[in-house]
Design a protein around this motif. Sequence first.
Motif, PDB file in Angstrom:
ATOM      1  N   ILE A 193      38.436  16.322  31.158  1.00 30.65           N
ATOM      2  CA  ILE A 193      38.898  15.350  32.014  1.00 30.65           C
ATOM      3  C   ILE A 193      36.591  14.475  32.455  1.00 30.65           C
ATOM      4  N   HIS A 194      36.971  12.807  32.263  1.00 27.25           N
ATOM      5  CA  HIS A 194      35.876  12.425  32.364  1.00 27.25           C
ATOM      6  C   HIS A 194      36.458  11.821  32.916  1.00 27.25           C
ATOM      7  N   ILE A 195      35.182  12.000  34.709  1.00 26.95           N
ATOM      8  CA  ILE A 195      36.027  10.784  35.904  1.00 26.95           C
ATOM      9  C   ILE A 195      34.177   9.916  35.738  1.00 26.95           C
ATOM     10  N   GLU A 196      34.538   8.741  35.465  1.00 25.65           N
ATOM     11  CA  GLU A 196      33.393   7.940  35.070  1.00 25.65           C
ATOM     12  C   GLU A 196      33.052   6.580  36.395  1.00 25.65           C
ATOM     13  N   PRO A 197      32.014   6.272  37.352  1.00 23.66           N
ATOM     14  CA  PRO A 197      32.090   5.883  38.301  1.00 23.66           C
ATOM     15  C   PRO A 197      31.786   4.134  37.779  1.00 23.66           C
ATOM     16  N   PHE A 198      32.172   3.132  38.163  1.00 24.07           N
ATOM     17  CA  PHE A 198      31.445   1.622  37.840  1.00 24.07           C
ATOM     18  C   PHE A 198      31.274   1.124  38.993  1.00 24.07           C
ATOM     19  N   ALA A 199      30.806  -0.480  38.968  1.00 22.73           N
ATOM     20  CA  ALA A 199      30.787  -0.884  39.901  1.00 22.73           C
ATOM     21  C   ALA A 199      31.892  -0.892  40.921  1.00 22.73           C
ATOM     22  N   ASP A 200      33.325  -1.032  40.392  1.00 24.45           N
ATOM     23  CA  ASP A 200      33.945  -1.850  41.876  1.00 24.45           C
ATOM     24  C   ASP A 200      35.428  -0.945  41.312  1.00 24.45           C
ATOM     25  N   GLU A 201      35.150   0.101  40.523  1.00 26.29           N
ATOM     26  CA  GLU A 201      36.366   1.135  40.132  1.00 26.29           C
ATOM     27  C   GLU A 201      35.788   2.456  39.676  1.00 26.29           C
ATOM     28  N   VAL A 202      36.861   3.440  39.428  1.00 23.98           N
ATOM     29  CA  VAL A 202      36.021   4.665  38.875  1.00 23.98           C
ATOM     30  C   VAL A 202      37.643   5.183  37.937  1.00 23.98           C
ATOM     31  N   THR A 203      36.757   5.303  36.718  1.00 18.63           N
ATOM     32  CA  THR A 203      37.821   4.769  35.336  1.00 18.63           C
ATOM     33  C   THR A 203      38.034   6.656  35.317  1.00 18.63           C
ATOM     34  N   VAL A 204      39.035   7.441  34.682  1.00 19.97           N
ATOM     35  CA  VAL A 204      39.688   8.689  33.799  1.00 19.97           C
ATOM     36  C   VAL A 204      40.110   9.129  33.125  1.00 19.97           C
ATOM     37  N   ARG A 205      39.602   9.212  32.288  1.00 20.60           N
ATOM     38  CA  ARG A 205      39.818   9.298  30.223  1.00 20.60           C
ATOM     39  C   ARG A 205      39.385  10.633  30.558  1.00 20.60           C
ATOM     40  N   MET A 206      40.489  10.918  29.095  1.00 20.45           N
ATOM     41  CA  MET A 206      40.909  12.817  28.573  1.00 20.45           C
ATOM     42  C   MET A 206      40.429  13.050  26.919  1.00 20.45           C
ATOM     43  N   ARG A 207      40.344  13.970  27.171  1.00 19.68           N
ATOM     44  CA  ARG A 207      39.793  13.921  25.636  1.00 19.68           C
ATOM     45  C   ARG A 207      41.542  15.110  25.004  1.00 19.68           C
ATOM     46  N   ASN A 259      40.411  29.214  33.660  1.00 23.30           N
ATOM     47  CA  ASN A 259      38.619  28.349  33.774  1.00 23.30           C
ATOM     48  C   ASN A 259      38.755  26.882  33.596  1.00 23.30           C
ATOM     49  N   THR A 260      37.770  26.358  34.036  1.00 27.14           N
ATOM     50  CA  THR A 260      37.211  25.381  33.832  1.00 27.14           C
ATOM     51  C   THR A 260      35.520  25.036  34.131  1.00 27.14           C
ATOM     52  N   ARG A 261      34.754  24.679  33.296  1.00 25.33           N
ATOM     53  CA  ARG A 261      33.354  24.116  33.157  1.00 25.33           C
ATOM     54  C   ARG A 261      33.106  22.625  33.372  1.00 25.33           C
ATOM     55  N   VAL A 262      32.124  22.556  35.244  1.00 24.81           N
ATOM     56  CA  VAL A 262      32.083  21.205  35.355  1.00 24.81           C
ATOM     57  C   VAL A 262      31.055  20.939  35.290  1.00 24.81           C
ATOM     58  N   SER A 263      30.621  19.739  34.595  1.00 21.26           N
ATOM     59  CA  SER A 263      28.980  19.517  34.124  1.00 21.26           C
ATOM     60  C   SER A 263      29.113  17.645  35.405  1.00 21.26           C
ATOM     61  N   VAL A 264      27.994  17.406  36.412  1.00 20.66           N
ATOM     62  CA  VAL A 264      27.709  16.447  36.667  1.00 20.66           C
ATOM     63  C   VAL A 264      26.832  15.836  36.427  1.00 20.66           C
ATOM     64  N   MET A 265      26.310  14.541  35.932  1.00 20.24           N
ATOM     65  CA  MET A 265      25.608  14.093  35.672  1.00 20.24           C
ATOM     66  C   MET A 265      25.300  12.533  36.329  1.00 20.24           C
ATOM     67  N   PRO A 266      23.797  12.374  36.819  1.00 19.12           N
ATOM     68  CA  PRO A 266      23.619  10.711  37.793  1.00 19.12           C
ATOM     69  C   PRO A 266      23.512   9.624  36.724  1.00 19.12           C
ATOM     70  N   ALA A 267      24.664   8.695  37.269  1.00 19.40           N
ATOM     71  CA  ALA A 267      24.811   7.074  36.418  1.00 19.40           C
ATOM     72  C   ALA A 267      24.217   6.686  36.806  1.00 19.40           C
ATOM     73  N   VAL A 268      24.484   5.159  36.800  1.00 19.52           N
ATOM     74  CA  VAL A 268      23.896   3.535  37.407  1.00 19.52           C
ATOM     75  C   VAL A 268      25.135   3.630  38.781  1.00 19.52           C
ATOM     76  N   HIS A 269      25.961   3.837  38.743  1.00 19.94           N
ATOM     77  CA  HIS A 269      26.746   4.034  39.610  1.00 19.94           C
ATOM     78  C   HIS A 269      27.658   4.498  40.436  1.00 19.94           C
ATOM     79  N   GLY A 270      26.318   6.088  40.099  1.00 20.58           N
ATOM     80  CA  GLY A 270      27.158   7.215  41.086  1.00 20.58           C
ATOM     81  C   GLY A 270      27.549   8.590  39.463  1.00 20.58           C
ATOM     82  N   GLU A 271      28.286   9.471  40.099  1.00 22.39           N
ATOM     83  CA  GLU A 271      27.071  10.741  39.697  1.00 22.39           C
ATOM     84  C   GLU A 271      28.473  10.602  38.300  1.00 22.39           C
ATOM     85  N   LYS A 272      28.618  10.547  37.374  1.00 17.00           N
ATOM     86  CA  LYS A 272      29.824  10.754  36.936  1.00 17.00           C
ATOM     87  C   LYS A 272      30.074  12.837  36.785  1.00 17.00           C
ATOM     88  N   ALA A 273      31.011  13.181  35.960  1.00 15.95           N
ATOM     89  CA  ALA A 273      31.673  14.278  36.031  1.00 15.95           C
ATOM     90  C   ALA A 273      32.376  14.943  35.322  1.00 15.95           C
TER      91      ALA A 273
END
Length: 560
Positions: A193-207, A259-273
């Motif tokens: 599950i990808h939680i990706e922040p942008f300027a005005d919204e947050v997009t959730v995508r799945m692989r 079980n889940t593995r979580v990665s949080v990474m700073p990005a331009v518009h906030g942290e992507k998880a």
Amino acid sequence: MMDQEQGPRHSRIGEILKELGYVTDQELKEALAYQRTHKGMRLGKAMMELELISEEQMLKALGMRLGLKLEDPSRLQVDLEAVARLPERSAQQYQVLPVRAEEGILTVLTNDPLDLYSLEDIRQTTGMDLELRLCRAEPLEQKIRYYYAEIRARRAAGEANAFRRQPGKGAVPVVRLLDDLLQRARRNDASDIHIEPFADEVTVRMRIDGVMADFVTLKKELHQPLIARLKVLGKMDIAEHRLPQDGHFRVTVDGEIVNTRVSVMPAVHGEKAVIRLLSAGDRIDHKDTFGMSSRDYGLLKRMLKAPNGLIYLTGPTGSGKTTTLYMVLDELAKGPVNICTIEDPVEQELPKISQSQVNGQIGLTFETGLRALLRQDPDIIMVGETRDEETAAVAVRAAITGHLVLSTLHTNDAVSSIIRLEDMGVAPYLASASLVGIVAQRLVRKLCPRCARPAEATQEDQRLIGKKVEKIWAPTGCPACGGTGYRGRTAIHEILTIDRQIRQMIADRAPQEAILTYAVKEQQMRTLKGCGAELVEQGTTSVDELRKAVYHDAWEMEEP
């Protein structure tokens, strides 16, 4: 009970205890010395184990240090509606009892005011700010049992309709949101599950089946609470927003532990998880043969009969290497052997196997863990991943000294793993002496059986397959497969067995191409491309999936 961590806080709490006349300088020194010999123990725990102070004395000092009041729960008027705001499971797990709820503030009794992760989880679950009161452990535990038993009785009798909630319905929106995302991901067989922040919204995508798919767009204001929730569950620093962080947690989805593995990474518009779902319940083709064809299964079974040596599974991230390793270990554990693992993280708990988890914060790396496992009298060792020179060196020495070692590498094919070991500093004569075999693995999407259609094979298709064919099967797309043309994935393999000739070639630093030529010609090794081509001919997968799985071979074959 917990109190201050190491460093200056120790001296502060110690000074308070001295000022109150509870300990002397000599007793404080004794407690600090005892604490140093018990790694991870807190100072208050050390003092109580040495019977220098009572629990109540410790709480009084801690209350002075933090400005918190010590309460006797038997003298408090407890609001059952406040108690019901926190699920019983959380109250029992964190040993916290809500006693009053007013104007968005939940007053709770706790024996551990410094367990910040638990308190943050409670704050998010209830949606309220917390006011802490201290309480001794034994009466607190008794009151937790008493009041939640009272709530259960009232629910059963129908006296308190306000407490009749289905599991999860009382959670605040961000908790329900994450639970819903995890549930929907699992039901769609998503791996990430990808939680990706942008300027005005947050997009959730799945692989799903290895391909990214858009899922939902969220309001921007949900981003920070969602990331905070993930950090709490993953035991990460909720106050750190500038550095990447990793964590993991376990969750139950539709009755199945994931079980889940979580990665949080700073990005331009906030942290992507990114949340990776690691489930024991994945559907696997040919599970009784480790997901392999009968031919490949026979080759691997022969390798696993070796009393010692090194067996590698190779492939890119997400190619199912660990899943295959777990199936192998589960089978090996049926024998009279001692199996130990060092993993990051432990993705699936296996019976009769001792599993350990890497923890970089305390210095438990693959290398140090592997060295320790060698003192655990193992017959078989599994190293989740060979990442560096030190881990490779220890794995090789373990294999040479009488252990069967299984591990993973990130390489394009089986033969290139030999070169990778040399790049990591393993001397050719050691690689030659230790290696038993190498299994390269890829995952390809399977064509949807409802909408796959026959198509004429082009000349390029025939070059990739390696023979002249008239028809192949191609994806179309239908409601059953979500319009993708594919449903599920299956594995293709390339297995290199290390015989006497290949050992000599490794020791002599023979070129990679020479080893590959020998393996294909003399061992009849079936390459990844050959294995995938068979699936294309059978109509299991498409030429496009084969091309992606064996990109390098396909690239070399294409005309400029």
